[in-house]
Design an enzyme around this catalytic site. Sequence first.
Site, PDB file in Angstrom:
ATOM      1  CE1 TYR A 110      -3.835   2.321   0.629  1.00  0.00           C
ATOM      2  CE2 TYR A 110      -2.321   3.416   2.116  1.00  0.00           C
ATOM      3  CZ  TYR A 110      -3.497   3.418   1.401  1.00  0.00           C
ATOM      4  OH  TYR A 110      -4.320   4.499   1.438  1.00  0.00           O
ATOM      5  CD1 TRP A 112      -1.516   7.544  -0.517  1.00  0.00           C
ATOM      6  CD2 TRP A 112      -1.679   9.399  -1.755  1.00  0.00           C
ATOM      7  NE1 TRP A 112      -2.756   8.086  -0.306  1.00  0.00           N
ATOM      8  CE2 TRP A 112      -2.881   9.222  -1.038  1.00  0.00           C
ATOM      9  CE3 TRP A 112      -1.550  10.499  -2.592  1.00  0.00           C
ATOM     10  CZ2 TRP A 112      -3.956  10.122  -1.160  1.00  0.00           C
ATOM     11  CZ3 TRP A 112      -2.613  11.390  -2.698  1.00  0.00           C
ATOM     12  CH2 TRP A 112      -3.801  11.190  -1.998  1.00  0.00           C
TER      13      TRP A 112
HETATM   14  N1  LIG Z   1      -1.582   7.793  12.818  1.00  0.00           N
HETATM   15  C1  LIG Z   1      -2.056   7.887  11.587  1.00  0.00           C
HETATM   16  N2  LIG Z   1      -1.512   7.136  10.618  1.00  0.00           N
HETATM   17  C2  LIG Z   1      -1.967   7.228   9.350  1.00  0.00           C
HETATM   18  C3  LIG Z   1      -3.017   8.115   9.024  1.00  0.00           C
HETATM   19  C4  LIG Z   1      -3.593   8.887  10.076  1.00  0.00           C
HETATM   20  O1  LIG Z   1      -4.543   9.670   9.858  1.00  0.00           O
HETATM   21  N3  LIG Z   1      -3.070   8.768  11.335  1.00  0.00           N
HETATM   22  N4  LIG Z   1      -3.456   8.194   7.731  1.00  0.00           N
HETATM   23  C5  LIG Z   1      -3.260   7.034   6.868  1.00  0.00           C
HETATM   24  C6  LIG Z   1      -3.527   7.337   5.472  1.00  0.00           C
HETATM   25  S1  LIG Z   1      -5.070   8.013   5.138  1.00  0.00           S
HETATM   26  C7  LIG Z   1      -2.663   7.047   4.468  1.00  0.00           C
HETATM   27  S2  LIG Z   1      -3.188   7.260   2.839  1.00  0.00           S
HETATM   28  C8  LIG Z   1      -1.321   6.479   4.727  1.00  0.00           C
HETATM   29  C9  LIG Z   1      -0.244   6.990   3.753  1.00  0.00           C
HETATM   30  O2  LIG Z   1       0.856   6.170   3.783  1.00  0.00           O
HETATM   31  P1  LIG Z   1       1.834   5.963   2.519  1.00  0.00           P
HETATM   32  O3  LIG Z   1       1.105   6.192   1.249  1.00  0.00           O
HETATM   33  O4  LIG Z   1       2.507   4.651   2.681  1.00  0.00           O
HETATM   34  O5  LIG Z   1       2.871   7.136   2.768  1.00  0.00           O
HETATM   35  P2  LIG Z   1       3.875   7.878   1.793  1.00  0.00           P
HETATM   36  O6  LIG Z   1       4.810   8.636   2.663  1.00  0.00           O
HETATM   37  O7  LIG Z   1       3.122   8.659   0.774  1.00  0.00           O
HETATM   38  O8  LIG Z   1       4.675   6.688   1.107  1.00  0.00           O
HETATM   39  C10 LIG Z   1       5.043   6.708  -0.234  1.00  0.00           C
HETATM   40  C11 LIG Z   1       6.490   6.232  -0.380  1.00  0.00           C
HETATM   41  O9  LIG Z   1       6.734   5.999  -1.764  1.00  0.00           O
HETATM   42  C12 LIG Z   1       7.991   6.589  -2.119  1.00  0.00           C
HETATM   43  N5  LIG Z   1       7.898   6.875  -3.569  1.00  0.00           N
HETATM   44  C13 LIG Z   1       7.395   7.975  -4.174  1.00  0.00           C
HETATM   45  N6  LIG Z   1       7.429   7.807  -5.518  1.00  0.00           N
HETATM   46  C14 LIG Z   1       7.957   6.585  -5.761  1.00  0.00           C
HETATM   47  C15 LIG Z   1       8.240   5.851  -6.945  1.00  0.00           C
HETATM   48  O10 LIG Z   1       7.988   6.275  -8.064  1.00  0.00           O
HETATM   49  N7  LIG Z   1       8.796   4.619  -6.795  1.00  0.00           N
HETATM   50  C16 LIG Z   1       9.100   4.091  -5.575  1.00  0.00           C
HETATM   51  N8  LIG Z   1       9.661   2.898  -5.530  1.00  0.00           N
HETATM   52  N9  LIG Z   1       8.835   4.779  -4.442  1.00  0.00           N
HETATM   53  C17 LIG Z   1       8.268   6.000  -4.533  1.00  0.00           C
HETATM   54  C18 LIG Z   1       8.137   7.781  -1.222  1.00  0.00           C
HETATM   55  O11 LIG Z   1       9.502   8.137  -1.089  1.00  0.00           O
HETATM   56  C19 LIG Z   1       7.507   7.249   0.089  1.00  0.00           C
HETATM   57  O12 LIG Z   1       8.463   6.622   0.892  1.00  0.00           O
HETATM   58  O13 LIG Z   1      -0.954   6.775   6.074  1.00  0.00           O
HETATM   59  C20 LIG Z   1      -1.919   6.316   7.029  1.00  0.00           C
HETATM   60  N10 LIG Z   1      -1.389   6.459   8.378  1.00  0.00           N
HETATM   61  N1  LIG Z   2      -1.156  18.350   3.483  1.00  0.00           N
HETATM   62  C1  LIG Z   2      -1.602  17.102   3.373  1.00  0.00           C
HETATM   63  N2  LIG Z   2      -2.864  16.876   2.934  1.00  0.00           N
HETATM   64  C2  LIG Z   2      -3.337  15.608   2.845  1.00  0.00           C
HETATM   65  C3  LIG Z   2      -2.518  14.492   3.167  1.00  0.00           C
HETATM   66  C4  LIG Z   2      -1.201  14.755   3.644  1.00  0.00           C
HETATM   67  O1  LIG Z   2      -0.436  13.834   3.977  1.00  0.00           O
HETATM   68  N3  LIG Z   2      -0.793  16.058   3.731  1.00  0.00           N
HETATM   69  N4  LIG Z   2      -3.019  13.211   3.052  1.00  0.00           N
HETATM   70  C5  LIG Z   2      -4.213  13.006   2.224  1.00  0.00           C
HETATM   71  C6  LIG Z   2      -4.864  11.729   2.562  1.00  0.00           C
HETATM   72  S1  LIG Z   2      -4.123  10.300   2.030  1.00  0.00           S
HETATM   73  C7  LIG Z   2      -6.052  11.637   3.204  1.00  0.00           C
HETATM   74  S2  LIG Z   2      -6.771  10.115   3.443  1.00  0.00           S
HETATM   75  C8  LIG Z   2      -6.759  12.833   3.652  1.00  0.00           C
HETATM   76  C9  LIG Z   2      -7.351  12.648   5.067  1.00  0.00           C
HETATM   77  O2  LIG Z   2      -8.208  13.683   5.355  1.00  0.00           O
HETATM   78  P1  LIG Z   2      -8.950  13.754   6.772  1.00  0.00           P
HETATM   79  O3  LIG Z   2      -9.307  12.397   7.218  1.00  0.00           O
HETATM   80  O4  LIG Z   2     -10.050  14.728   6.607  1.00  0.00           O
HETATM   81  O5  LIG Z   2      -7.792  14.411   7.654  1.00  0.00           O
HETATM   82  P2  LIG Z   2      -7.115  14.120   9.075  1.00  0.00           P
HETATM   83  O6  LIG Z   2      -6.002  15.090   9.084  1.00  0.00           O
HETATM   84  O7  LIG Z   2      -6.804  12.692   9.294  1.00  0.00           O
HETATM   85  O8  LIG Z   2      -8.201  14.507  10.171  1.00  0.00           O
HETATM   86  C10 LIG Z   2      -8.922  15.682  10.114  1.00  0.00           C
HETATM   87  C11 LIG Z   2      -9.342  16.165  11.468  1.00  0.00           C
HETATM   88  O9  LIG Z   2     -10.299  15.305  12.067  1.00  0.00           O
HETATM   89  C12 LIG Z   2     -10.407  15.695  13.410  1.00  0.00           C
HETATM   90  N5  LIG Z   2     -10.716  14.548  14.263  1.00  0.00           N
HETATM   91  C13 LIG Z   2      -9.919  13.523  14.638  1.00  0.00           C
HETATM   92  N6  LIG Z   2     -10.604  12.666  15.433  1.00  0.00           N
HETATM   93  C14 LIG Z   2     -11.856  13.164  15.538  1.00  0.00           C
HETATM   94  C15 LIG Z   2     -13.049  12.747  16.206  1.00  0.00           C
HETATM   95  O10 LIG Z   2     -13.108  11.705  16.847  1.00  0.00           O
HETATM   96  N7  LIG Z   2     -14.153  13.532  16.067  1.00  0.00           N
HETATM   97  C16 LIG Z   2     -14.155  14.687  15.347  1.00  0.00           C
HETATM   98  N8  LIG Z   2     -15.284  15.361  15.243  1.00  0.00           N
HETATM   99  N9  LIG Z   2     -13.044  15.107  14.732  1.00  0.00           N
HETATM  100  C17 LIG Z   2     -11.922  14.362  14.806  1.00  0.00           C
HETATM  101  C18 LIG Z   2      -9.134  16.357  13.813  1.00  0.00           C
HETATM  102  O11 LIG Z   2      -9.401  17.716  14.061  1.00  0.00           O
HETATM  103  C19 LIG Z   2      -8.286  16.204  12.552  1.00  0.00           C
HETATM  104  O12 LIG Z   2      -7.416  17.269  12.407  1.00  0.00           O
HETATM  105  O13 LIG Z   2      -5.902  13.958   3.652  1.00  0.00           O
HETATM  106  C20 LIG Z   2      -5.226  14.129   2.399  1.00  0.00           C
HETATM  107  N10 LIG Z   2      -4.598  15.423   2.405  1.00  0.00           N
HETATM  108 MO   LIG Z   3      -5.159   8.479   2.847  1.00  0.00          MO
END
Ligand SMILES: Nc1nc2c(c(=O)[nH]1)N[C@H]1C(S)=C(S)[C@@H](COP(=O)(O)OP(=O)(O)OC[C@H]3O[C@@H](n4cnc5c(=O)[nH]c(N)nc54)[C@H](O)[C@@H]3O)O[C@H]1N2
Ligand SMILES: Nc1nc2c(c(=O)[nH]1)N[C@H]1C(S)=C(S)[C@@H](COP(=O)(O)OP(=O)(O)OC[C@H]3O[C@@H](n4cnc5c(=O)[nH]c(N)nc54)[C@H](O)[C@@H]3O)O[C@H]1N2
Ligand SMILES: [Mo]
Length: 779
Positions: A110, A112
């Site tokens: 998994y 991005w």
């Molecule tokens: N505590 C907590 N944890 C979370 C979340 C949260 O809300 N709270 N959110 C979750 C969510 S929604 C998501 S989507 C995940 C995201 O988690 P990931 O998608 O696993 O995070 P990234 O840092 O985007 O990892 C992408 C990696 O790919 C590498 N990369 C970029 N381009 C290329 C390429 O072309 N080739 C190769 N081989 N590598 C490449 C980058 O250097 C990076 O290391 O995290 C989750 N984890």
């Molecule tokens: N700059 C930036 N933007 C991103 C990403 C990134 O890595 N960087 N990642 C992207 C990805 S993969 C995803 S999935 C999206 C995720 O997008 P979201 O899921 O919308 O974002 P989060 O930052 O996980 O959480 C948003 C807010 O939810 C609130 N929250 C947390 N727990 C609770 C709760 O129990 N109740 C309520 N009411 N609020 C709560 C907190 O205020 C938190 O800041 O963002 C995307 N956008």
């Molecule tokens: Mo995500």
Amino acid sequence: MSNARRGRTASHWGSYLVDTVDDEVVGVTPVPDDPAPSPIGQNYRGNLRGGPRITAPAVRKGWLENRSRKGRGADEFVEVTADEAVELVASELERIGREYGNESIFGGSYGWGSAGRFHHAQSQVHRFLNSIGGYTRSVNTYSHAADEVILPHLVGDRAEFLRSVPSWKEIAEHTQEFVAFGGLPARSTQVNPGGVGAHVNLAGQEAAAQAGVSFTLITPVRTDTVEQLGGQWVPLRPNTDVALMLGLAHTILDAGLADIDFLQRCCVGWERVRAELTGSIDGQAKDARWASEITEVPESVIIDLAHRIGSHRSLIAVTWSLQRQHHGEMAYWAALTLAAMSGSLGLPGGGFGTGYSSMHNAHVWDRLSPAAALPQGKNPVSSFIPVARIADLLLHPGEAFEYNGRTARYPDIRLVYWVGGNPFHHHQDLNRLMRAWEKPDTIVVHEPYWNALAKRADIVFPAATSLEREDFTIGMADNWLSWMDRVADPPPGVVTDYETFAAITTHMGFGETFTEGRSPAQWVERLWDETRSKARSLGFDLPDLETFRRRGSIQLDMPRVAPTAFSSLRRNPQENPLTTPSGRIELYSATIDDFGYADCPGWARWMEPAEWLGGDLARTYPFHLVSPQPDGKLHSQYDHGSESRRHKVDGRTVVRISPEDAARRMVTDDEVVRIFNARGACLAAVRIDTGIRPGVLSLPTGAWYDPVDPAEAGSLDRHGNPNVLTVDIGTSSLAQGPSAHTCLVDLERLDEVPPSVDAHRPPRIHPRPQTPPQSGEPE
Ligand SMILES: Nc1nc2c(c(=O)[nH]1)N[C@H]1C(S)=C(S)[C@@H](COP(=O)(O)OP(=O)(O)OC[C@H]3O[C@@H](n4cnc5c(=O)[nH]c(N)nc54)[C@H](O)[C@@H]3O)O[C@H]1N2
Ligand SMILES: Nc1nc2c(c(=O)[nH]1)N[C@H]1C(S)=C(S)[C@@H](COP(=O)(O)OP(=O)(O)OC[C@H]3O[C@@H](n4cnc5c(=O)[nH]c(N)nc54)[C@H](O)[C@@H]3O)O[C@H]1N2
Ligand SMILES: [Mo]
């Protein structure tokens, strides 16, 4: 003589003109098309050469010498030639396939990766593993697994539902009350999967506020949302939204404001919902007083809000974060139930919507897309995991697990292949993942940078970055097509993922299956041709590749179509059924009820999460930790970049704390604190914030995991990675999604001098040995 180039790139956070000198980025200028570009692009500067860049294939010393599974994260590496690395990986894949079958290869992988239709890392690795006989895959996402699994039960076709949700334009015209559960985190709108041509989401939000839409922001963290929206802040206890929604629903019912006609004609299960609310199921009325005790939102606030929802055109919006928590499925079900009662569902600007601020393009443009994708081939292996069950998979081979009404088994994984993602960023309870990580014989990773994952691999292939190859993007639900130039050459010896996969498959005798005889340029050409013909069927005429390359970007006229699903359902549910079993909105689902899951009943109910401020554990760990997405980067990508570092203090992640808690704990701005619970501990720098609810801490994700002792699971993380603290449990047996936002911790001042952060330093690497390494059996 220096070699200067200027070209265009596109990324998940926008498009930029990039200047390089001698294959290093010296300037990043947003494209003129973008009215509100994201500063995340500045992270590109100075990061193609040196620092943590991986420049040669490398093998972990302990694995190379005696196939040891211990020492991942602590070991040194040995550089090898590309041919040697290919030979090692090919013979490992062959050995594991032969001895255990391909289901012992985990290629869920998994993540991005980077933008680009052809070089998309997930498509590449899945096509590669399919061409050698298949792999154990993962299903759903970390972003919204619970929603992906539950919404089809409730509203039918999820894609169709998402096309039906009111856009910001429609909201400005019709909505009176915008009720945002989880707030509207502005920071998240910088990003869109696959690309965003022009950032217009926040302008849409501000236009709605100017048009007089009233916003209610229900979130423990007010700071996330743009100030111009104004509105009322309702700082509830984290993870209690379902109780609040039920309390609002009860009040609406009690006040005679419930839309009984819609509930009876267009939904199934209204009687069950009524019984739940009035208490005839469990003896407890879910009234405002009950909700107030759980949520700590004053009763008067709940009653006032319920009246506004029930008597105005209201939109119940939920962030994705609300389902990234224990029982996350219920947050969406309760929100839909509340919307169905409100009288606004199926009317312009009213009803229920998800992720309004969670991604740039949420409900901005039409979701139809002409984008062609790299074909992934067929996977003959049927084994799978829900994506966030990776540690369970490795720790519990052969054990059964529940998922969406079926029982499946975890296969016995011997080899893990990861490309374009970072589990040591994204997974919960990293100390548990560390223990799970000792199980496989072999771990293969492609990465551009020596991050926490690369350091925990056995065989590492360096990957060319998106600035070092040609491609094009079309973001999800975006209306821009953007060309990507090769603005720099990769460091000598570094190639793209595609070229590495081509070499391995050729070595194994499957080269033709993987490449189909095409060069990267020929694949890009083929994907462009396919995009053109898909575009034609949508009524757009796209130019040939040369013209596209010269123009750099193309905007398609794809406004949101007027939503139809719920309005036509409201008009005539017999003639316009949804694709649910009943054809109507399922406020009660017989299907889910029949699954018999104790942690996911058949209608919206409040259930105590595993950890929350109202539970016993809060006496030991009195803070609820939320771990939002980071502001200055995408996840862990370019954590070492300048824009990412701008959000840190002395290289450490910032933890937000209320003034009351800071005073009580005697901590001040910028001071380093230790945040801990029974699962782990990390350091972070304090930022006192009046926009955060007392009892809540907010520590964003993305800091490269940096334990003091990398060999020891449980060692203090110096950098501020919240995933050493979060809990690794499924949302429920239904979706098994991640529960990152369910987490209690404590915090203390650090009396000693904090250890410095070492996360961005590469491991110790030995030059290539004289005698080539042998491939062999593990010990
Ligand atoms: N505590 C907590 N944890 C979370 C979340 C949260 O809300 N709270 N959110 C979750 C969510 S929604 C998501 S989507 C995940 C995201 O988690 P990931 O998608 O696993 O995070 P990234 O840092 O985007 O990892 C992408 C990696 O790919 C590498 N990369 C970029 N381009 C290329 C390429 O072309 N080739 C190769 N081989 N590598 C490449 C980058 O250097 C990076 O290391 O995290 C989750 N984890
Ligand atoms: N700059 C930036 N933007 C991103 C990403 C990134 O890595 N960087 N990642 C992207 C990805 S993969 C995803 S999935 C999206 C995720 O997008 P979201 O899921 O919308 O974002 P989060 O930052 O996980 O959480 C948003 C807010 O939810 C609130 N929250 C947390 N727990 C609770 C709760 O129990 N109740 C309520 N009411 N609020 C709560 C907190 O205020 C938190 O800041 O963002 C995307 N956008
Ligand atoms: Mo995500």
